[in-house]
Design an enzyme around this catalytic site. Structure first.
Site, PDB file in Angstrom:
ATOM      1  CG  ASN A 158       9.213  -0.679   2.250  1.00  0.00           C
ATOM      2  OD1 ASN A 158       8.819  -1.671   2.542  1.00  0.00           O
ATOM      3  ND2 ASN A 158       9.262  -0.130   1.016  1.00  0.00           N
ATOM      4  NE  ARG A 178      -3.792   0.683   1.069  1.00  0.00           N
ATOM      5  CZ  ARG A 178      -4.703   1.416   0.700  1.00  0.00           C
ATOM      6  NH1 ARG A 178      -5.032   1.151  -0.702  1.00  0.00           N
ATOM      7  NH2 ARG A 178      -5.214   2.295   1.037  1.00  0.00           N
ATOM      8  CB  SER A 193      17.512  -0.929  -0.718  1.00  0.00           C
ATOM      9  OG  SER A 193      18.191  -0.945  -1.924  1.00  0.00           O
ATOM     10  CG  HIS A 207      12.166  -0.982  -3.275  1.00  0.00           C
ATOM     11  ND1 HIS A 207      10.975  -1.000  -3.744  1.00  0.00           N
ATOM     12  CD2 HIS A 207      13.068  -0.844  -4.380  1.00  0.00           C
ATOM     13  CE1 HIS A 207      10.941  -0.699  -5.004  1.00  0.00           C
ATOM     14  NE2 HIS A 207      12.121  -0.824  -5.386  1.00  0.00           N
ATOM     15  CG  ASP A 226       9.762   2.283  -3.422  1.00  0.00           C
ATOM     16  OD1 ASP A 226       9.062   1.925  -4.742  1.00  0.00           O
ATOM     17  OD2 ASP A 226       9.199   1.644  -2.361  1.00  0.00           O
TER      18      ASP A 226
HETATM   19  C1  GRF Z   1       9.691  -8.906  -1.806  1.00  0.00           C
HETATM   20  O1  GRF Z   1       9.959  -8.965  -2.810  1.00  0.00           O
HETATM   21  C2  GRF Z   1       9.923  -7.570  -0.880  1.00  0.00           C
HETATM   22  O2  GRF Z   1      11.211  -7.136  -1.384  1.00  0.00           O
HETATM   23  C3  GRF Z   1       8.841  -6.817  -1.349  1.00  0.00           C
HETATM   24  O3  GRF Z   1       7.576  -7.775  -1.039  1.00  0.00           O
HETATM   25  C4  GRF Z   1       7.823  -9.072  -1.655  1.00  0.00           C
HETATM   26  C5  GRF Z   1       7.415  -9.998  -0.821  1.00  0.00           C
HETATM   27  O4  GRF Z   1       7.976 -10.150   0.384  1.00  0.00           O
HETATM   28  N1  GRF Z   1       8.615  -5.767  -0.265  1.00  0.00           N
HETATM   29  P1  GRF Z   1       7.420 -11.177   1.480  1.00  0.00           P
HETATM   30  O5  GRF Z   1       7.591 -12.663   1.007  1.00  0.00           O
HETATM   31  O6  GRF Z   1       5.857 -11.108   1.777  1.00  0.00           O
HETATM   32  O7  GRF Z   1       8.287 -10.791   2.935  1.00  0.00           O
END
Ligand code: GRF
Length: 203
Positions: A106, A90, A135, A108, A144
């Site tokens: 966060n 979101r 990152s 990314h 981001d």
């Molecule tokens: C990952 O690629 C992360 O970098 C992005 O969401 C994706 C899924 O993450 N923020 P997760 O397996 O739900 O932690």
């Protein structure tokens, strides 16, 4: 110290942090996992770890701001020192970011500032990048765009697909996110005036 983790999906980054807390690698506890999607598998991971779970569905709100205000109130019930976005899909309003700025992280899946936004692995391959990665940054109003303080890189092979690259990057995410959370909770990393400091030295 207390942590609240926000998710929307699988929660593999959440799992990495759960495991690090259990291994006492992080000086804190996860007080709650909040998802905007009721079907997020990460909620199951939280339940298996005995962590409180909440669902706050953005479809129940007429605006981004009203959802974000409800999210602030829900997070505050757990009074966290740190709010961790882990696969939380979101875009957060300026009011939300301002409220938690300095204690909102966060992760990314790119070597920021490259490839902000979505589909980062496909874009990295198409750009012919030699390396790609992940990152962790403090969240600011720029999507981001917040200050990065830890990254991990992987090499691209010529046969890499977005899926194979995503899998390589995800492994690195699971290494750096727990470290990032640990550093912030230890007070080693802090955001002052929009600049991240490590042990008082600006990065
Ligand atoms: C990952 O690629 C992360 O970098 C992005 O969401 C994706 C899924 O993450 N923020 P997760 O397996 O739900 O932690």
């Amino acid at each position: 110290s207390s942590i609240v983790v926000l998710i929307s999906g699988s929660g593999s980054n959440l799992q990495a942090i759960i495991d690090a807390v259990k291994a006492e690698e992080i000086p804190g506890e996860i007080r709650a996992v909040i998802s905007n999607k009721a079907e997020a598998y990460g909620l199951e991971r939280a339940k298996q770890a005995g962590i409180a779970t909440e669902v706050l569905s953005h479809t129940d709100f007429s605006s981004r701001e009203s959802f974000d205000q409800a999210m602030i109130r829900l997070i505050n019930q757990y009074d966290p020192d740190l709010v961790v976005l882990a696969g939380f899909m979101r875009i957060l309003s300026p009011a939300f970011v301002q409220y938690f700025e300095g204690r909102l992280l966060n992760i990314h899946p790119s070597l920021l500032p490259k490839f902000q936004g979505l589909h980062t692995h496909k874009r990295a391959i198409e750009a012919g990048e030699k390396e790609h990665g992940a990152s962790v940054h403090f969240v600011t109003e720029e999507l981001d765009g917040g200050p990065v303080f830890i990254q991990a890189a992987v090499e691209l092979d010529k046969e890499d697909t977005p899926e194979s690259l995503a899998a390589k990057v995800l492994k690195q995410e699971h290494l750096i996110y727990p470290i990032a959370v640990k550093w912030v909770l230890e007070g080693r990393i802090q955001l002052k005036g929009g600049v991240p400091y490590l042990d008082g030295i600006s990065l």
